[in-house]
Design a protein around this motif. Structure first.
Motif, PDB file in Angstrom:
ATOM      1  N   GLY A   1       1.779 -15.127   6.961  1.00 53.41           N
ATOM      2  CA  GLY A   1       3.214 -14.886   7.068  1.00 53.41           C
ATOM      3  C   GLY A   1       3.756 -14.048   5.924  1.00 53.41           C
ATOM      4  O   GLY A   1       4.943 -14.128   5.601  1.00 53.41           O
ATOM      5  N   TRP A   2       2.896 -13.215   5.306  1.00 52.48           N
ATOM      6  CA  TRP A   2       3.301 -12.428   4.146  1.00 52.48           C
ATOM      7  C   TRP A   2       3.699 -11.014   4.547  1.00 52.48           C
ATOM      8  O   TRP A   2       3.170 -10.439   5.502  1.00 52.48           O
ATOM      9  CB  TRP A   2       2.148 -12.324   3.148  1.00 52.48           C
ATOM     10  CG  TRP A   2       1.802 -13.595   2.456  1.00 52.48           C
ATOM     11  CD1 TRP A   2       2.465 -14.784   2.527  1.00 52.48           C
ATOM     12  CD2 TRP A   2       0.683 -13.811   1.579  1.00 52.48           C
ATOM     13  NE1 TRP A   2       1.841 -15.724   1.767  1.00 52.48           N
ATOM     14  CE2 TRP A   2       0.739 -15.161   1.159  1.00 52.48           C
ATOM     15  CE3 TRP A   2      -0.346 -12.998   1.113  1.00 52.48           C
ATOM     16  CZ2 TRP A   2      -0.207 -15.711   0.304  1.00 52.48           C
ATOM     17  CZ3 TRP A   2      -1.281 -13.541   0.251  1.00 52.48           C
ATOM     18  CH2 TRP A   2      -1.214 -14.880  -0.155  1.00 52.48           C
ATOM     19  N   SER A   3       4.588 -10.432   3.752  1.00 55.04           N
ATOM     20  CA  SER A   3       4.873  -9.006   3.866  1.00 55.04           C
ATOM     21  C   SER A   3       3.803  -8.230   3.097  1.00 55.04           C
ATOM     22  O   SER A   3       3.008  -8.803   2.336  1.00 55.04           O
ATOM     23  CB  SER A   3       6.247  -8.696   3.274  1.00 55.04           C
ATOM     24  OG  SER A   3       6.233  -8.919   1.865  1.00 55.04           O
ATOM     25  N   GLN A   4       3.795  -6.921   3.261  1.00 54.15           N
ATOM     26  CA  GLN A   4       2.855  -6.101   2.503  1.00 54.15           C
ATOM     27  C   GLN A   4       3.159  -6.170   1.009  1.00 54.15           C
ATOM     28  O   GLN A   4       2.234  -6.198   0.184  1.00 54.15           O
ATOM     29  CB  GLN A   4       2.919  -4.651   3.004  1.00 54.15           C
ATOM     30  CG  GLN A   4       2.361  -4.483   4.409  1.00 54.15           C
ATOM     31  CD  GLN A   4       2.549  -3.083   4.960  1.00 54.15           C
ATOM     32  OE1 GLN A   4       3.462  -2.364   4.550  1.00 54.15           O
ATOM     33  NE2 GLN A   4       1.692  -2.684   5.898  1.00 54.15           N
ATOM     34  N   ALA A   5       4.439  -6.241   0.654  1.00 52.87           N
ATOM     35  CA  ALA A   5       4.804  -6.356  -0.761  1.00 52.87           C
ATOM     36  C   ALA A   5       4.313  -7.673  -1.353  1.00 52.87           C
ATOM     37  O   ALA A   5       3.847  -7.723  -2.493  1.00 52.87           O
ATOM     38  CB  ALA A   5       6.322  -6.227  -0.917  1.00 52.87           C
TER      39      ALA A   5
ATOM     40  N   LEU B   1       1.695  -9.418  -0.400  1.00 52.66           N
ATOM     41  CA  LEU B   1       0.254  -9.327  -0.586  1.00 52.66           C
ATOM     42  C   LEU B   1      -0.082  -8.479  -1.800  1.00 52.66           C
ATOM     43  O   LEU B   1      -0.999  -8.802  -2.570  1.00 52.66           O
ATOM     44  CB  LEU B   1      -0.413  -8.750   0.668  1.00 52.66           C
ATOM     45  CG  LEU B   1      -1.935  -8.541   0.591  1.00 52.66           C
ATOM     46  CD1 LEU B   1      -2.657  -9.835   0.227  1.00 52.66           C
ATOM     47  CD2 LEU B   1      -2.474  -7.986   1.901  1.00 52.66           C
ATOM     48  N   ALA B   2       0.656  -7.389  -1.987  1.00 55.64           N
ATOM     49  CA  ALA B   2       0.418  -6.528  -3.154  1.00 55.64           C
ATOM     50  C   ALA B   2       0.594  -7.314  -4.449  1.00 55.64           C
ATOM     51  O   ALA B   2      -0.216  -7.195  -5.385  1.00 55.64           O
ATOM     52  CB  ALA B   2       1.361  -5.330  -3.120  1.00 55.64           C
ATOM     53  N   GLN B   3       1.613  -8.144  -4.517  1.00 59.01           N
ATOM     54  CA  GLN B   3       1.832  -8.967  -5.703  1.00 59.01           C
ATOM     55  C   GLN B   3       0.668  -9.925  -5.921  1.00 59.01           C
ATOM     56  O   GLN B   3       0.213 -10.128  -7.050  1.00 59.01           O
ATOM     57  CB  GLN B   3       3.131  -9.760  -5.554  1.00 59.01           C
ATOM     58  CG  GLN B   3       4.383  -8.898  -5.596  1.00 59.01           C
ATOM     59  CD  GLN B   3       5.640  -9.686  -5.283  1.00 59.01           C
ATOM     60  OE1 GLN B   3       5.584 -10.861  -4.914  1.00 59.01           O
ATOM     61  NE2 GLN B   3       6.789  -9.043  -5.419  1.00 59.01           N
ATOM     62  N   GLY B   4       0.175 -10.516  -4.822  1.00 59.32           N
ATOM     63  CA  GLY B   4      -0.945 -11.440  -4.925  1.00 59.32           C
ATOM     64  C   GLY B   4      -2.213 -10.759  -5.414  1.00 59.32           C
ATOM     65  O   GLY B   4      -2.974 -11.325  -6.218  1.00 59.32           O
ATOM     66  N   VAL B   5      -2.452  -9.537  -4.953  1.00 56.23           N
ATOM     67  CA  VAL B   5      -3.634  -8.784  -5.391  1.00 56.23           C
ATOM     68  C   VAL B   5      -3.568  -8.506  -6.885  1.00 56.23           C
ATOM     69  O   VAL B   5      -4.545  -8.702  -7.619  1.00 56.23           O
ATOM     70  CB  VAL B   5      -3.767  -7.468  -4.591  1.00 56.23           C
ATOM     71  CG1 VAL B   5      -4.854  -6.575  -5.189  1.00 56.23           C
ATOM     72  CG2 VAL B   5      -4.077  -7.766  -3.131  1.00 56.23           C
TER      73      VAL B   5
ATOM     74  N   GLN C   1       3.096   0.248  -0.485  1.00 57.17           N
ATOM     75  CA  GLN C   1       2.593   1.453   0.169  1.00 57.17           C
ATOM     76  C   GLN C   1       1.066   1.491   0.170  1.00 57.17           C
ATOM     77  O   GLN C   1       0.452   1.956   1.130  1.00 57.17           O
ATOM     78  CB  GLN C   1       3.160   2.700  -0.514  1.00 57.17           C
ATOM     79  CG  GLN C   1       4.655   2.901  -0.251  1.00 57.17           C
ATOM     80  CD  GLN C   1       5.181   4.175  -0.867  1.00 57.17           C
ATOM     81  OE1 GLN C   1       4.637   4.676  -1.847  1.00 57.17           O
ATOM     82  NE2 GLN C   1       6.254   4.707  -0.293  1.00 57.17           N
ATOM     83  N   GLU C   2       0.459   0.988  -0.923  1.00 56.52           N
ATOM     84  CA  GLU C   2      -1.000   0.985  -0.972  1.00 56.52           C
ATOM     85  C   GLU C   2      -1.573   0.014   0.058  1.00 56.52           C
ATOM     86  O   GLU C   2      -2.556   0.317   0.733  1.00 56.52           O
ATOM     87  CB  GLU C   2      -1.488   0.620  -2.372  1.00 56.52           C
ATOM     88  CG  GLU C   2      -2.981   0.786  -2.581  1.00 56.52           C
ATOM     89  CD  GLU C   2      -3.434   2.247  -2.530  1.00 56.52           C
ATOM     90  OE1 GLU C   2      -4.646   2.469  -2.613  1.00 56.52           O
ATOM     91  OE2 GLU C   2      -2.582   3.154  -2.409  1.00 56.52           O
ATOM     92  N   ILE C   3      -0.946  -1.147   0.205  1.00 59.80           N
ATOM     93  CA  ILE C   3      -1.373  -2.103   1.237  1.00 59.80           C
ATOM     94  C   ILE C   3      -1.272  -1.452   2.611  1.00 59.80           C
ATOM     95  O   ILE C   3      -2.158  -1.575   3.461  1.00 59.80           O
ATOM     96  CB  ILE C   3      -0.531  -3.391   1.188  1.00 59.80           C
ATOM     97  CG1 ILE C   3      -0.686  -4.105  -0.162  1.00 59.80           C
ATOM     98  CG2 ILE C   3      -0.906  -4.322   2.343  1.00 59.80           C
ATOM     99  CD1 ILE C   3      -2.056  -4.667  -0.424  1.00 59.80           C
TER     100      ILE C   3
ATOM    101  N   GLN D   1       7.433  -4.694  11.295  1.00 65.72           N
ATOM    102  CA  GLN D   1       8.215  -4.341  10.107  1.00 65.72           C
ATOM    103  C   GLN D   1       9.059  -3.086  10.326  1.00 65.72           C
ATOM    104  O   GLN D   1       9.030  -2.133   9.559  1.00 65.72           O
ATOM    105  CB  GLN D   1       7.292  -4.187   8.888  1.00 65.72           C
ATOM    106  CG  GLN D   1       6.633  -5.513   8.504  1.00 65.72           C
ATOM    107  CD  GLN D   1       5.850  -5.443   7.215  1.00 65.72           C
ATOM    108  OE1 GLN D   1       4.971  -4.600   7.061  1.00 65.72           O
ATOM    109  NE2 GLN D   1       6.162  -6.328   6.276  1.00 65.72           N
ATOM    110  N   ARG D   2       9.826  -3.137  11.416  1.00 69.17           N
ATOM    111  CA  ARG D   2      10.794  -2.096  11.723  1.00 69.17           C
ATOM    112  C   ARG D   2      12.186  -2.728  11.800  1.00 69.17           C
ATOM    113  O   ARG D   2      12.777  -2.867  12.875  1.00 69.17           O
ATOM    114  CB  ARG D   2      10.442  -1.400  13.035  1.00 69.17           C
ATOM    115  CG  ARG D   2       9.067  -0.735  13.013  1.00 69.17           C
ATOM    116  CD  ARG D   2       8.804   0.056  14.265  1.00 69.17           C
ATOM    117  NE  ARG D   2       7.462   0.612  14.281  1.00 69.17           N
ATOM    118  CZ  ARG D   2       7.017   1.458  15.203  1.00 69.17           C
ATOM    119  NH1 ARG D   2       7.810   1.834  16.185  1.00 69.17           N
ATOM    120  NH2 ARG D   2       5.777   1.920  15.150  1.00 69.17           N
ATOM    121  N   PRO D   3      12.723  -3.142  10.644  1.00 65.23           N
ATOM    122  CA  PRO D   3      13.974  -3.927  10.650  1.00 65.23           C
ATOM    123  C   PRO D   3      15.182  -3.172  11.162  1.00 65.23           C
ATOM    124  O   PRO D   3      16.117  -3.785  11.685  1.00 65.23           O
ATOM    125  CB  PRO D   3      14.136  -4.306   9.165  1.00 65.23           C
ATOM    126  CG  PRO D   3      13.372  -3.260   8.415  1.00 65.23           C
ATOM    127  CD  PRO D   3      12.199  -2.931   9.286  1.00 65.23           C
TER     128      PRO D   3
END
Length: 398
Positions: free
Chosen positions: A17-21, A23-27, A41-43, A307-309
């Motif tokens: 249930g994560w956004s790409q942002a 996941l990026a923080q988790g990485v 953007q990298e994700i 993710q097309r809000p």
């Protein structure tokens, strides 16, 4: 290999249930690096196959709490020949062999009474959650099966009874699924499939298989859910327009969860086009709720997951304006997608206010679906914890 890794990353991210942002923080956190060398953007580039994570793979896996092999493994595509509806029938026939028993004479009056009762259950499900409706729904289903098995009836009445059993199984399975009883729901759906198949009612069988497909998709068995949804649609060539539109919606949702964005959008558009064909034809009573508003809800959910809000938010706001507190479960579910779409639109304050409504509505609803959606929304808002309104919400629900 890159496209396979990208699809795996996307699948596992959505499972959390994560956004790409997020996941990026988790990485970055698992890699122990300062700043944000990996961002949203990298994700996105990894998921679309434009770049390959390479040295970031171990940190991706750690952030997602999975083994690296899960990300590097090749997904098994759905290859022809596709399954057909008959593949999902239960082994043997749990109904027909017992119809020879002698007992109460069953006529068309009994069938009409059952039809009224099953429609009453459908209307009740519009405003009452699965946890509160499951017992009466199962009681009605058992009663109908007993009537068919132990009564005596003409061939025509027997066929009508089987159709009612199929309809009861569809709504009872839906109610069981809403209550979180997924294994029971699958057994009920398959019983209904057998009844509809024996009665020769392909439209009803497609509705049952589509309902099972929707559950499989929502519980993580996405490829099987997609196979089922497509099989239900393939069986619906003679079904009325609203039935085909409903089956296409389920196909769209399965494609969305499988990460096949373009196929999902094609199915959404085809569902809308199909609905325009509706007008005056004979159709089953259980299609009463399929209208342009319901298709817009699914379209908005697809846009949210993709993710097309900017597309999702106006659609959800438009449709939600027609719901009131008597439809607490549906209101909570649809508001949960609005909260996610607002978060994707970088409107955390509005997302928090919407999430608060979701939580308030869900508190009095005995629905596993709303409870799980609350957790998805809260997980999504974690990346905005520094926003005062979000922080207050998260602390109040901790």
């Amino acid at each position: 290999m890159g496209s396979s890794i990208g699809a795996n990353i996307r699948r596992e991210r959505k499972r959390h249930g994560w956004s790409q942002a997020r996941l990026a923080q988790g990485v970055c956190r698992t890699a122990g690096v300062q700043g944000e060398p990996v961002g949203r953007q990298e994700i996105s580039r990894w998921e679309t196959g434009k770049r390959t994570p390479r040295e970031w793979l171990p940190f991706l896996a750690a952030a997602l709490s999975i083994h690296v092999d899960v990300l590097t493994g090749v997904q098994t595509p759905v290859e022809p020949p596709l399954p057909i509806l008959d593949d999902y029938l239960p082994k043997g026939d749990p109904l027909a062999p017992l119809s020879a028993r002698q007992g109460r004479r069953v006529g068309t009056d009994a069938v009409r009474d059952l039809q009224r009762r099953v429609h009453g259950l459908r209307l009740a499900d519009d405003v009452i959650a699965g946890g509160d409706l499951l017992r009466p729904a199962l009681r009605e289903l058992r009663s109908a099966v007993r009537l068919f098995r132990e009564g005596t009836h003409t061939e025509l009445v027997g066929q009508l009874l089987l159709q009612v059993i199929g309809e009861l199984a569809q709504i009872a399975g839906w109610i069981a699924s809403d209550a979180g009883q997924h294994a029971a729901a699958e057994r009920i759906y398959r019983l209904g499939l057998s009844a509809a198949h024996t009665a020769g009612n392909a439209t009803l069988a497609g509705n049952l298989l589509g309902s099972l497909a929707y559950q499989r998709t929502n519980t993580g068995d996405v490829q099987e859910g997609l196979s089922m949804a497509r099989a239900a649609l393939d069986s619906a060539s003679d079904a009325p327009p609203r039935a085909r539109a409903l089956y296409l919606d389920r196909v769209a949702w399965a494609y969305t969860n499988a990460g096949e964005d373009q196929a999902a959008m094609r199915a959404v558009n085809e569902a809308n086009d199909t609905l325009t064909e509706h007008g005056g034809e004979d159709e089953p009573d259980y299609l009463y709720w399929v209208d342009s508003g319901e298709l817009q809800i699914m379209e908005a959910r697809v846009y949210t997951e993709l993710q097309r809000p900017l597309r999702a938010v106006p659609l959800l706001q438009k449709v939600l304006s027609r719901y009131n507190a008597t439809h607490a479960r549906e209101l909570a579910l649809y508001l949960s997608w609005l909260a996610l779409a607002l978060a994707d639109a970088n409107e955390p304050e509005e997302a928090a206010a919407t999430a608060e409504r979701v939580i308030s509505l869900s508190a009095g609803v005995a629905s596993e679906r709303t409870a799980s959606r609350v957790q998805v929304v809260l997980a999504r808002l974690e990346e905005f914890r520094n926003v005062p309104e979000v922080r207050a919400l998260l602390e109040n629900t901790a």
